[in-house]
Design a protein around this motif. Structure first.
Motif, mmCIF file in Angstrom:
data_model
loop_
_atom_site.group_PDB
_atom_site.id
_atom_site.type_symbol
_atom_site.label_atom_id
_atom_site.label_comp_id
_atom_site.label_asym_id
_atom_site.label_seq_id
_atom_site.Cartn_x
_atom_site.Cartn_y
_atom_site.Cartn_z
ATOM 1 N N PRO A 1 0.794 -1.234 0.000
ATOM 2 C CA PRO A 1 0.000 0.000 0.000
ATOM 3 C C PRO A 1 0.826 1.284 0.000
ATOM 4 C CG PRO A 1 -0.952 -1.590 1.493
ATOM 5 C CD PRO A 1 0.370 -2.170 1.054
ATOM 6 N N MET A 2 0.290 2.265 -0.685
ATOM 7 C CA MET A 2 0.888 3.603 -0.708
ATOM 8 C C MET A 2 0.991 4.100 0.724
ATOM 9 S SD MET A 2 1.984 6.198 -2.520
ATOM 10 C CE MET A 2 2.256 7.952 -2.198
ATOM 11 N N GLN A 3 2.144 4.694 1.031
ATOM 12 C CA GLN A 3 2.410 5.152 2.402
ATOM 13 C C GLN A 3 2.105 6.648 2.522
ATOM 14 O OE1 GLN A 3 5.669 1.587 2.445
ATOM 15 N NE2 GLN A 3 6.424 3.539 3.220
ATOM 16 N N TRP A 4 0.925 6.929 3.093
ATOM 17 C CA TRP A 4 0.469 8.327 3.146
ATOM 18 C C TRP A 4 0.933 9.046 4.407
ATOM 19 C CZ3 TRP A 4 -1.050 10.290 -1.206
ATOM 20 C CH2 TRP A 4 -1.628 9.463 -2.171
ATOM 21 N N THR A 5 0.824 8.342 5.540
ATOM 22 C CA THR A 5 1.135 9.001 6.827
ATOM 23 C C THR A 5 1.895 8.025 7.721
ATOM 24 O OG1 THR A 5 -0.813 8.190 8.010
ATOM 25 C CG2 THR A 5 -1.099 10.213 6.711
ATOM 26 N N SER A 6 2.266 8.504 8.904
ATOM 27 C CA SER A 6 2.921 7.612 9.864
ATOM 28 C C SER A 6 1.889 6.945 10.772
ATOM 29 C CB SER A 6 3.943 8.391 10.688
ATOM 30 O OG SER A 6 3.284 9.452 11.347
ATOM 31 N N GLY A 7 0.604 7.176 10.490
ATOM 32 C CA GLY A 7 -0.464 6.570 11.290
ATOM 33 C C GLY A 7 -0.696 5.107 10.928
ATOM 34 N N ALA A 8 -1.703 4.500 11.570
ATOM 35 C CA ALA A 8 -1.994 3.076 11.372
ATOM 36 C C ALA A 8 -2.116 2.734 9.884
ATOM 37 C CB ALA A 8 -3.278 2.704 12.104
ATOM 38 N N ASN A 9 -1.529 1.618 9.469
ATOM 39 C CA ASN A 9 -1.564 1.152 8.076
ATOM 40 C C ASN A 9 -1.125 2.225 7.080
ATOM 41 O OD1 ASN A 9 -2.535 -1.504 8.596
ATOM 42 N ND2 ASN A 9 -4.573 -0.619 8.964
ATOM 43 N N ALA A 10 -0.245 3.080 7.525
ATOM 44 C CA ALA A 10 0.311 4.135 6.662
ATOM 45 C C ALA A 10 -0.764 5.071 6.110
ATOM 46 C CB ALA A 10 1.123 3.525 5.509
ATOM 47 N N GLY A 11 -1.947 5.062 6.783
ATOM 48 C CA GLY A 11 -3.028 5.917 6.308
ATOM 49 C C GLY A 11 -3.685 5.405 5.043
ATOM 50 N N PHE A 12 -3.331 4.180 4.636
ATOM 51 C CA PHE A 12 -3.915 3.621 3.409
ATOM 52 C C PHE A 12 -5.335 3.149 3.656
ATOM 53 C CE2 PHE A 12 -4.774 -0.564 1.375
ATOM 54 C CZ PHE A 12 -5.032 -0.119 0.086
ATOM 55 N N THR A 13 -5.575 2.534 4.810
ATOM 56 C CA THR A 13 -6.892 1.974 5.107
ATOM 57 C C THR A 13 -7.140 2.017 6.606
ATOM 58 O OG1 THR A 13 -8.322 0.023 4.888
ATOM 59 C CG2 THR A 13 -5.996 -0.413 5.293
ATOM 60 N N THR A 14 -8.424 2.053 6.969
ATOM 61 C CA THR A 14 -8.763 1.915 8.387
ATOM 62 C C THR A 14 -9.028 0.448 8.707
ATOM 63 O OG1 THR A 14 -11.067 2.346 7.844
ATOM 64 C CG2 THR A 14 -9.748 4.229 8.586
ATOM 65 N N GLY A 15 -9.035 -0.382 7.651
ATOM 66 C CA GLY A 15 -9.302 -1.806 7.863
ATOM 67 C C GLY A 15 -8.022 -2.624 7.793
ATOM 68 N N ILE A 16 -8.149 -3.848 7.290
ATOM 69 C CA ILE A 16 -6.980 -4.720 7.152
ATOM 70 C C ILE A 16 -6.553 -4.703 5.699
ATOM 71 C CG2 ILE A 16 -6.129 -7.101 7.400
ATOM 72 C CD1 ILE A 16 -8.472 -7.462 9.474
ATOM 73 N N PRO A 17 -5.349 -4.194 5.397
ATOM 74 C CA PRO A 17 -4.941 -4.083 3.986
ATOM 75 C C PRO A 17 -4.853 -5.457 3.306
ATOM 76 C CG PRO A 17 -3.119 -3.546 5.471
ATOM 77 C CD PRO A 17 -4.328 -3.700 6.325
ATOM 78 N N TRP A 18 -5.193 -5.492 2.029
ATOM 79 C CA TRP A 18 -5.216 -6.763 1.285
ATOM 80 C C TRP A 18 -3.818 -7.375 1.161
ATOM 81 C CZ3 TRP A 18 -2.754 -7.676 -3.468
ATOM 82 C CH2 TRP A 18 -2.152 -6.571 -4.061
ATOM 83 N N ILE A 19 -2.806 -6.527 1.266
ATOM 84 C CA ILE A 19 -1.418 -6.985 1.272
ATOM 85 C C ILE A 19 -0.716 -6.124 2.323
ATOM 86 C CG2 ILE A 19 -0.714 -5.376 -0.571
ATOM 87 C CD1 ILE A 19 1.175 -7.574 -1.621
ATOM 88 N N GLU A 20 0.262 -6.725 3.015
ATOM 89 C CA GLU A 20 0.883 -6.004 4.130
ATOM 90 C C GLU A 20 1.520 -4.681 3.725
ATOM 91 O OE1 GLU A 20 3.677 -8.265 6.601
ATOM 92 O OE2 GLU A 20 2.392 -10.018 6.237
ATOM 93 N N VAL A 21 1.373 -3.729 4.628
ATOM 94 C CA VAL A 21 2.031 -2.427 4.487
ATOM 95 C C VAL A 21 3.512 -2.610 4.820
ATOM 96 C CG1 VAL A 21 2.122 -0.113 5.514
ATOM 97 C CG2 VAL A 21 -0.081 -1.204 5.110
ATOM 98 N N ASN A 22 4.372 -1.908 4.118
ATOM 99 C CA ASN A 22 5.806 -1.934 4.440
ATOM 100 C C ASN A 22 6.021 -1.137 5.742
ATOM 101 O OD1 ASN A 22 8.664 -1.500 4.510
ATOM 102 N ND2 ASN A 22 8.733 -1.876 2.297
ATOM 103 N N LYS A 23 6.665 -1.785 6.707
ATOM 104 C CA LYS A 23 6.799 -1.176 8.046
ATOM 105 C C LYS A 23 7.565 0.151 8.021
ATOM 106 C CE LYS A 23 5.195 -4.752 10.635
ATOM 107 N NZ LYS A 23 4.677 -5.451 9.440
ATOM 108 N N ASN A 24 8.326 0.386 6.992
ATOM 109 C CA ASN A 24 9.101 1.639 7.002
ATOM 110 C C ASN A 24 8.242 2.879 6.751
ATOM 111 O OD1 ASN A 24 8.744 1.635 4.218
ATOM 112 N ND2 ASN A 24 10.828 0.976 3.748
ATOM 113 N N TYR A 25 6.914 2.707 6.780
ATOM 114 C CA TYR A 25 6.046 3.877 6.582
ATOM 115 C C TYR A 25 6.193 4.902 7.714
ATOM 116 C CZ TYR A 25 2.588 1.932 9.906
ATOM 117 O OH TYR A 25 1.953 1.440 11.005
#
Ligand code: TEU
Ligand code: CA
Length: 559
Positions: free
Chosen positions: A414-438
């Motif tokens: 997922p696109m890394q928008w913010t430093s918040g949960a799931n990089a701000g990509f989703t409030t749910g469970i992303p279909w593929i893991e977010v890269n932790k370096n967000y």
């Protein structure tokens, strides 16, 4: 004078295109999947970057066997991405910001759930039978020939209903259309016009070099009718409109590129060629086992394409897309010099002649996915290849190593928008893991830092709009045999832009060819600005800059 007269300008010469992979861009409703309203909500972000065109990977109705590159209805939007009304809203909102939308045209194949295929497979007498490519079994009952699928295994699957095989150069759920059938071509052109009338700005054409295939001769790319079909398509659809078309052509050579994109050919605006991004692929194992990086080779490929399309045709410039690893992971140094190397790569690419394409997240320096287990992968190609390579005796660790380097999911986190949960990509469970370096690599942080990769991209995009030398200047490479330095000039009238870059993590000192010595103005740099091009130059790790100087005589020729 001669140069001027051969320039035929087009609006897309100075545009920069941004590729959106809808599934991974922005999720508006918390289901973990990116969607159209999500994209609409990020138009301001793209406008701030200076983007004038976005290319959307497929948004159409699809069982998502290949994330939408398997289409079951060309004139409907996949419910998980939204509705046609959401699409029209995206188009309208984009237009308000002077952003055009390019759609992905996937017409080499459909989904096996497309009504054409459902009817085609039902009976040999179906009027849709000949929409696809059916053949009798070979004498031994096996596949008609040994064509293979890009995703592994035979390209033929036996269909029990009629006892014949159908062709699929990708997954068995992506049957190939029969372009020799004029009804197929007519139906596709009609569909294209339907989208053009909705107001789109063009098409990216998926594996378009396949449509002239001659399966009985095992010819897949560059078939005898390929260019005739593209010319026919141009005349029947977009030719009368001012749109951008870009063909995805893994088989392209400089020669075929001139056929696709030559100014009097009436085929496409430009093509993606892949020679520069496949330099490291192994001859036998392809991208699953790659060779060390070789800058001399990369330079020779980049130069070859610049020279070949200098007077006719047009290059599409890119380092990455949804099928390729992250550029900074592949060609840069994510451990030592993530920011410097990402800016260096951008500088080198965006100042070449052609239309640059940015893949989502590249502008903030997103990196490859650090997956360690096959369960973390989602891509059909990776999963199929995992099975086949393990069957062939490769260790799971070795496979993961290859996938970490070149697998397609690297670009699909997922696109890394913010430093918040799931990089701000989703409030749910992303279909593929977010890269932790967000936590550190994200758009919000990038936009507020004047020295960020993002601001460097923004500058490059605006320079292209301001300096015709970047768009039309003649390309010349230098230091071709230097293992670490990439150097070139672009010359237009009395202006010469010199681009110098260091592809290594060491300081490199070298002599500049005498004819490049000049003092000018630094247009962009990733350390401090440099304006003097001297006999002996030193470039710090991954340093890159461009100097604009006045030169004697027209087009820089010494008088
Ligand atoms: O890609 C064409 C293609 O050939 C890639 O799948 C490529 O072979 C592979 O990544 C290299 O190992 C296009 C789309 O961009 C891709 O996403 C689709 O899966 C494919 O066509 C089928 O539509
Ligand atoms: Ca969603």
């Amino acid at each position: 004078m001669e140069l001027r007269s051969t320039i035929r300008t087009a609006w897309w010469h100075k545009a920069t295109v941004y590729q959106v992979y809808p599934r991974s861009f922005a999720d508006s409703n918390g289901d973990g999947v990116g969607d159209l309203p999500g994209i609409t909500s990020k138009l301001e972000y793209l406008k701030a970057l200076g983007i004038e065109l976005i290319w959307l990977s497929p948004i159409y109705a699809s069982p998502m066997d290949d994330n939408g590159y398997d289409i079951s209805d060309y004139q409907a939007v996949a419910p998980e991405f939204g509705t046609l009304a959401d699409f029209d809203e995206l188009l309208a909102q984009a237009r308000l910001r002077n952003i055009g939308v390019i759609l992905d045209l996937v017409v080499n194949h459909t989904s096996d759930e497309h009504p054409w295929f459902v009817q085609s497979r039902a009976s040999k007498q179906s009027p849709f039978r000949d929409y696809y490519i059916w053949r009798k079994p070979a004498d031994d009952g096996g596949p008609p020939n040994n064509l293979t699928s890009s995703f592994g295994g035979s390209a033929w699957t036996l269909d029990e209903t009629t006892g014949e095989y159908y062709l699929h150069l990708f997954s068995r759920r992506q049957p190939d259309l029969n372009w020799e059938n004029p009804n197929v071509r007519g139906a596709i052109y009609q569909m294209m016009n339907w989208w053009l009338e909705r107001g789109i700005a063009g098409f990216r054409m998926d594996v378009i070099d396949y449509i002239g295939k001659q399966v009985d001769q095992a010819i897949v790319t560059d078939g005898p009718h390929l260019h005739a079909y593209l010319h026919e398509m141009n005349r029947a659809t977009f030719g009368s409109r001012d749109v951008l078309t870009v063909g995805e052509t893994w088989s392209a050579t400089p020669g075929s590129a001139l056929l696709y994109s030559g100014r009097d050919r009436e085929e496409l605006s430009m093509i993606f060629q892949f020679e520069h991004v496949t330099q490291q692929w192994d001859e036998i194992y392809g991208k699953w086992r790659s060779r060390p990086f070789d800058l001399i080779k990369l330079k020779s490929v980049l130069s070859k394409w610049q020279y070949a399309l200098a007077d006719d045709g047009w290059n599409a410039l890119f380092w990455g897309n949804h099928d390729l690893p992250r550029a900074v992971s592949k060609y840069g140094d994510v451990k030592g010099y993530p920011v410097e190397s990402a800016k260096m790569l951008a500088t080198v690419l965006h100042l070449l002649k052609g239309t640059p394409f940015i893949y989502q997240g590249e502008e903030i320096g997103m990196t490859n996915a650090p997956f360690t287990k096959i369960e973390q992968y989602r891509d059909i190609e990776t999963l199929n290849m995992h099975r086949l390579h393990l069957e062939a005796g490769l260790s799971p660790e070795d496979f993961i190593k290859g996938a970490n380097e070149n697998g397609r999911d690297n670009a699909r986190t997922p696109m890394q928008w913010t430093s918040g949960a799931n990089a701000g990509f989703t409030t749910g469970i992303p279909w593929i893991e977010v890269n932790k370096n967000y936590a550190t690599i994200n758009a919000e942080a990038a936009m507020s830092d004047e020295h960020s990769i993002w601001n460097h991209y923004r500058k490059l995009i605006s320079l292209r709009k301001a300096y015709p030398v970047i768009i039309y200047g003649r390309f010349q490479s230098y230091l071709d045999q230097h293992p670490d330095v990439l150097a070139y000039t672009r010359t237009l009238d009395t202006q010469r832009l010199t681009v110098l870059s260091n592809f290594s993590a060491r300081t490199i000192t070298f002599d500049l060819p005498h004819e490049l010595l000049a003092t000018g103005r630094c247009l962009i740099s990733n350390y401090d600005p440099v304006d003097a091009l001297k006999t002996t130059m030193s470039l710090r790790p991954y340093e890159a800059f461009a100097v604009l100087a006045e030169v004697a005589g027209r087009d820089g020729t010494k008088s």
